[in-house]
Design an enzyme around this catalytic site. Structure first.
Site, PDB file in Angstrom:
ATOM      1  N   HIS A  89       4.759   0.908   6.241  1.00  0.00           N
ATOM      2  CA  HIS A  89       3.984   0.770   4.965  1.00  0.00           C
ATOM      3  C   HIS A  89       3.487   2.085   4.222  1.00  0.00           C
ATOM      4  O   HIS A  89       3.287   2.051   3.124  1.00  0.00           O
ATOM      5  CB  HIS A  89       2.600  -0.165   5.093  1.00  0.00           C
ATOM      6  CG  HIS A  89       2.152  -0.799   4.123  1.00  0.00           C
ATOM      7  ND1 HIS A  89       2.454  -1.768   3.176  1.00  0.00           N
ATOM      8  CD2 HIS A  89       0.699  -0.259   3.432  1.00  0.00           C
ATOM      9  CE1 HIS A  89       1.698  -1.927   2.199  1.00  0.00           C
ATOM     10  NE2 HIS A  89       0.445  -1.203   2.360  1.00  0.00           N
TER      11      HIS A  89
ATOM     12  N   GLU B 259       2.531  -3.256  -6.654  1.00  0.00           N
ATOM     13  CA  GLU B 259       2.379  -3.192  -5.331  1.00  0.00           C
ATOM     14  C   GLU B 259       2.482  -4.512  -4.640  1.00  0.00           C
ATOM     15  O   GLU B 259       1.933  -5.528  -5.080  1.00  0.00           O
ATOM     16  CB  GLU B 259       0.939  -2.405  -4.467  1.00  0.00           C
ATOM     17  CG  GLU B 259       1.187  -0.609  -4.615  1.00  0.00           C
ATOM     18  CD  GLU B 259       0.435  -0.020  -3.903  1.00  0.00           C
ATOM     19  OE1 GLU B 259      -0.731  -0.692  -3.541  1.00  0.00           O
ATOM     20  OE2 GLU B 259       0.680   0.925  -3.366  1.00  0.00           O
TER      21      GLU B 259
ATOM     22  N   HIS C 123       1.417  -7.419  -1.540  1.00  0.00           N
ATOM     23  CA  HIS C 123       0.234  -7.658  -0.727  1.00  0.00           C
ATOM     24  C   HIS C 123       0.522  -9.054  -0.054  1.00  0.00           C
ATOM     25  O   HIS C 123      -0.034 -10.143  -0.120  1.00  0.00           O
ATOM     26  CB  HIS C 123      -1.034  -7.992  -1.361  1.00  0.00           C
ATOM     27  CG  HIS C 123      -2.369  -7.026  -0.660  1.00  0.00           C
ATOM     28  ND1 HIS C 123      -3.478  -7.724  -0.211  1.00  0.00           N
ATOM     29  CD2 HIS C 123      -2.377  -6.002   0.029  1.00  0.00           C
ATOM     30  CE1 HIS C 123      -4.112  -6.972   0.264  1.00  0.00           C
ATOM     31  NE2 HIS C 123      -3.469  -5.833   0.272  1.00  0.00           N
TER      32      HIS C 123
ATOM     33  N   HIS D 182       2.082  -9.935   3.493  1.00  0.00           N
ATOM     34  CA  HIS D 182       1.558 -10.115   4.598  1.00  0.00           C
ATOM     35  C   HIS D 182       0.278 -10.908   4.584  1.00  0.00           C
ATOM     36  O   HIS D 182      -0.003 -12.118   5.109  1.00  0.00           O
ATOM     37  CB  HIS D 182       1.657  -9.270   5.660  1.00  0.00           C
ATOM     38  CG  HIS D 182       2.960  -9.087   6.117  1.00  0.00           C
ATOM     39  ND1 HIS D 182       4.128  -8.951   5.506  1.00  0.00           N
ATOM     40  CD2 HIS D 182       3.760  -8.952   7.544  1.00  0.00           C
ATOM     41  CE1 HIS D 182       5.411  -8.718   5.980  1.00  0.00           C
ATOM     42  NE2 HIS D 182       4.755  -8.768   7.488  1.00  0.00           N
TER      43      HIS D 182
ATOM     44  N   ASP E  95      -5.570   1.806  -7.874  1.00  0.00           N
ATOM     45  CA  ASP E  95      -4.438   2.954  -8.110  1.00  0.00           C
ATOM     46  C   ASP E  95      -4.471   3.359  -9.753  1.00  0.00           C
ATOM     47  O   ASP E  95      -4.403   4.612  -9.858  1.00  0.00           O
ATOM     48  CB  ASP E  95      -3.270   2.375  -7.745  1.00  0.00           C
ATOM     49  CG  ASP E  95      -2.960   2.231  -6.370  1.00  0.00           C
ATOM     50  OD1 ASP E  95      -3.602   2.917  -5.476  1.00  0.00           O
ATOM     51  OD2 ASP E  95      -2.269   1.462  -6.051  1.00  0.00           O
TER      52      ASP E  95
ATOM     53  N   SER F 229     -11.842  -2.030   4.348  1.00  0.00           N
ATOM     54  CA  SER F 229     -12.687  -2.646   3.567  1.00  0.00           C
ATOM     55  C   SER F 229     -12.479  -2.078   2.106  1.00  0.00           C
ATOM     56  O   SER F 229     -12.044  -0.791   1.879  1.00  0.00           O
ATOM     57  CB  SER F 229     -14.236  -2.043   3.865  1.00  0.00           C
ATOM     58  OG  SER F 229     -14.800  -2.846   5.093  1.00  0.00           O
ATOM     59  N   GLN F 230     -12.658  -2.950   0.891  1.00  0.00           N
ATOM     60  CA  GLN F 230     -12.241  -2.723  -0.306  1.00  0.00           C
ATOM     61  C   GLN F 230     -13.346  -2.139  -1.225  1.00  0.00           C
ATOM     62  O   GLN F 230     -14.303  -1.792  -0.543  1.00  0.00           O
ATOM     63  CB  GLN F 230     -12.115  -4.310  -0.887  1.00  0.00           C
ATOM     64  CG  GLN F 230     -10.790  -4.905  -0.421  1.00  0.00           C
ATOM     65  CD  GLN F 230      -9.529  -4.198  -0.578  1.00  0.00           C
ATOM     66  OE1 GLN F 230      -8.865  -4.271  -1.468  1.00  0.00           O
ATOM     67  NE2 GLN F 230      -9.072  -3.459   0.469  1.00  0.00           N
TER      68      GLN F 230
END
Length: 738
Positions: free
Chosen positions: A69, A113, A115, A117, A137, A333-334
């Protein structure tokens, strides 16, 4: 004011002791190494690089940076062959997002991009944090997001998991994007049994900036502070990047703790704070914390700038007590950023983040040595050569073979033209999907010109007369049948969708979704699809400026259909150039391009359960010529649709539905109505003679194939009330998904 916490005594980087494992850290065993996705040859490479065994924290860092990844180790050999340059390209692949020139000092920043999984494991949060990540991004580079899209692939509608995945993903996309305040203007949704074990969630975002206001991630200057911005670090998402680099087995549900949790309201504040900070001149470089969190962001900043990084984990804001260095370095963590700051601007920067109620902490500094030095308490938790974590990560030239040819096309089914159309209208792949896009806010910001459900989306460049068009396209069954032609077709369809609204195609981003690259037939799909994408991008002057590769999309050895999604952007220099639609009653329907004949891998046969025959051949010279013709004569065209899935019949039905009337098509034969030959457009025009004369002068195939109007939809000699067909089309999706 300066951070009141005293800096700990830190050994000079050149004299730092070797890392010592903490008492609670597990012993490094072959099983633990394998669990981190590190192959035996990579383990030997790591030992040679360090001259010793790694600590637990170092093992986690290397696992994150060397996984598929983050490192693109199976794909970068082939990604280098793509067409990535052109006069319109300001920044190509390698940064957080690509940047293209819109003229007048305006630039568009965009990327797509995956996401996949996380969304399969936890649909709502997986999709929501996919949206959050792609927005970061974009605004990390100094751009304010103006549009989002998504390309979604789910399993058979009858599969017991599909409805839950669809509902959760759609709610996650809408929940995050709507709260953040970005319009969702387009995308695509498909269903196929090959996605039963792996749904695909590809998120796209685009933003506007001034050319002089672009920010990149390359650190510069020794001794400059490294600053942590945004939300606090928790244990959510630890190991997420490694999880995304492995295929699923029967234990997929056990991976739920590796999925991040998002907060769109914090992200909105983070964006406003970052954009305000960028305007002060305080920012040297900035990078969002996405995959592998603090690890990947710090390593990428240092590597791109040719510097080392020292981090003091005691100064990282956390929301959970007792976090280990391993957890802190790998947390995903976002809503977090990492920045290199001009030191004299620290107080001003801190005040901005205090105002937005976000954490701001100096957590390290840039150093001259090629080292990634991680301190925790009174010990060195990790000490690694930084450049070899990033640009010197393993790279593989994996064996590949040409995938087997599809089965030959069987005899055509004995159905009439109208029944063929009804088959498509009942199929959830082609039915009306308003249930999905009506959950997304497509008008926030007030600049959306063309909303989802009508081809490419269009958004104004605020404060100007310009607009930008967006689309996302791929036909996976073509790629499975012939990866080279399928790769070409994905680019060509994106190009055509932009042309069909009158936009000049500028550039593209790709999201390459495939199965396990260690299987030669899967790697063959990837290699040939990338080759086809590259050929089409060169022929159409449509460079790839950003993107993402998502491999290992398979469960217990069963791979998805190869799905290289192409996200395209195009420019309208003024809204007067837009082919706005809809058509009107009485308009002639003019076909630009050849008569339909190719039914191999067509949507009609797929809806009938037949996936056979060759993919259609993509004539790139014809694509270019026919698209340029449409752009040159758009003033003659009221509405336009490219012909792809469902061929002429489905395109004419959708054009008639948008016009609020019926239509008559002169053709009644199945190949002519449902053939998916490429390089074709259906145009509604009030002046067919002028359009045909222009086509004859340009030596392009064009003919009148029908007319809009009336209350019936007629195919040759067969007809049905238009209202009945529209009702079938509008209820089919809900019926198929229960």
């Amino acid at each position: 004011m300066p951070d009141p916490r005293p800096s700990p005594a830190v050994p000079a980087p050149a004299e730092a002791p070797l890392p010592e494992p903490a008492a609670a850290e597990p012993a490094i065993t072959p099983e633990l190494v394998a669990a981190h996705g590190i192959r035996p040859d990579e383990w030997e490479r790591l030992l040679a690089m360090l001259g010793r065994e790694p600590t637990w924290t170092e093992l986690g860092i290397v696992s994150a940076m060397w996984n598929e990844h983050c490192s693109y180790k199976s794909s970068k050999k082939w990604l280098r062959t793509l067409h990535t340059t052109g006069p319109q390209v300001v920044i190509g692949p390698g940064e957080n997002a690509g940047v293209v020139d819109l003229g007048d000092g305006d630039v568009l920043v965009f990327k797509m991009e995956s996401h996949n999984h996380p969304s399969f494991i936890e649909p709502y949060q997986g999709a929501a944090t996919g949206v959050g990540g792609i927005l970061r991004d974009v605004f990390t580079m100094g751009a304010r997001p103006i549009a989002a899209m998504n390309a979604l692939s789910f399993g058979d509608p009858a599969h017991p998991r599909t409805r839950r995945l669809l509902s959760g993903v759609v709610e996650g996309i809408g929940g995050y994007g709507n709260a953040f305040g970005v319009p969702n203007v387009g995308g695509e949704v498909r269903f196929h049994r090959a996605y039963d074990g792996n749904c695909l969630v590809n998120a796209f975002a685009a933003g506007l900036a001034r050319r002089e206001g672009i920010f990149t991630s390359a650190a510069s200057g020794v001794g400059r502070p490294v600053v942590y911005l945004g939300a606090r670090t928790g244990r959510d998402g630890v190991g997420g990047a490694t999880m995304a680099s492995a295929e699923f087995g029967a234990d997929a549900e056990e991976k739920r703790p590796t999925v991040q949790v998002g907060d769109p309201f914090t992200e909105k504040r983070l964006m406003e704070a970052c954009l305000e900070l960028m305007a002060t001149g305080a920012v040297v470089s900035i990078q969002d914390m996405g995959a592998a969190g603090l690890t990947c962001s710090a390593v990428e900043m240092g590597d791109k700038g040719g510097l080392g990084i020292r981090l003091d984990l005691d100064r990282v804001p956390v929301r959970e007590a007792g976090m280990t260095p391993y957890e802190m370095m790998l947390s995903e963590s976002q809503e977090r950023m990492l920045m290199v700051l001009h030191p004299e601007k620290e107080a001003e920067a801190r005040a901005i983040f205090d105002k937005w109620d976000l954490d701001f902490a100096v957590v390290g500094e840039t150093i001259a040595e090629d080292r990634f030095l991680i301190l925790s308490g009174n010990r060195v938790a990790a000490d690694l050569p930084l450049s070899r974590l990033a640009s010197s990560a393993p790279e593989y030239d994996r064996p590949w073979v040409v995938p087997p040819a599809p089965p030959p096309l069987p005899p055509l089914p004995a159905i009439g033209a109208l029944e063929g159309l009804r088959v498509l209208l009942r199929d959830p792949n082609h039915a009306w999907k308003g249930w999905i896009w009506e959950q997304y806010d497509s008008q926030v910001g007030g600049d959306t010109v063309r909303t989802p459900g009508a081809g490419a989306g269009v958004v104004r460049v605020h404060g100007t007369g310009k607009a930008v068009a967006f689309t996302a396209d791929v036909t996976p069954r073509y790629v499975a049948a012939d990866p080279l032609q399928g790769g070409r077709q994905a680019v060509a369809e994106a190009w055509r969708n932009l042309v069909a609204v009158g936009a000049r195609p500028l550039a593209a981003t790709d999201n390459l979704n495939f199965g396990n690259p260690e299987r030669p037939e899967i790697m063959g799909q990837f290699v040939l699809a990338v080759r086809g994408i590259g050929e089409a991008c060169r022929a159409l002057d449509f460079p790839i400026v950003s993107g993402n590769v998502s491999l290992y999309n398979e469960t217990e050895g069963r791979a998805i259909l190869p799905t290289p999604t192409i996200g395209g952007v195009g420019l309208l220099r003024s809204l007067g150039e837009m082919i706005a639609g809809p058509g009107r009653e009485g308009d002639a329907l003019v076909l630009i391009g050849a008569e339909g004949a190719h039914l191999g891998q067509s949507a009609l046969l797929a809806a009938l359960g037949i996936e056979a025959g060759e993919a259609p051949v993509v004539d790139l010279a014809a694509e270019r010529a026919h698209g340029e013709f449409v752009l040159a004569h758009r003033r003659l065209i009221r509405a336009c649709s490219d012909l792809s899935d469902g061929g002429l019949a489905l395109a004419a039905f959708e054009m008639a539905e948008a016009a609020g009337c019926g239509a008559v098509l002169e053709e009644g034969a199945l190949p002519a109505l449902f053939g998916e030959d490429q390089a074709r457009y259906l145009c509604a025009t009030a002046v067919p003679e002028a359009l045909l004369a222009a086509a004859e002068e340009a030596d392009l195939p064009a003919r009148v194939v029908g007319r809009l109007g009336g209350a019936v939809f007629r195919l040759g000699t067969e007809e049905a009330p238009m209202a009945d067909l529209v009702a079938l089309w509008r209820r089919a999706f809900a019926e198929a998904l229960g």
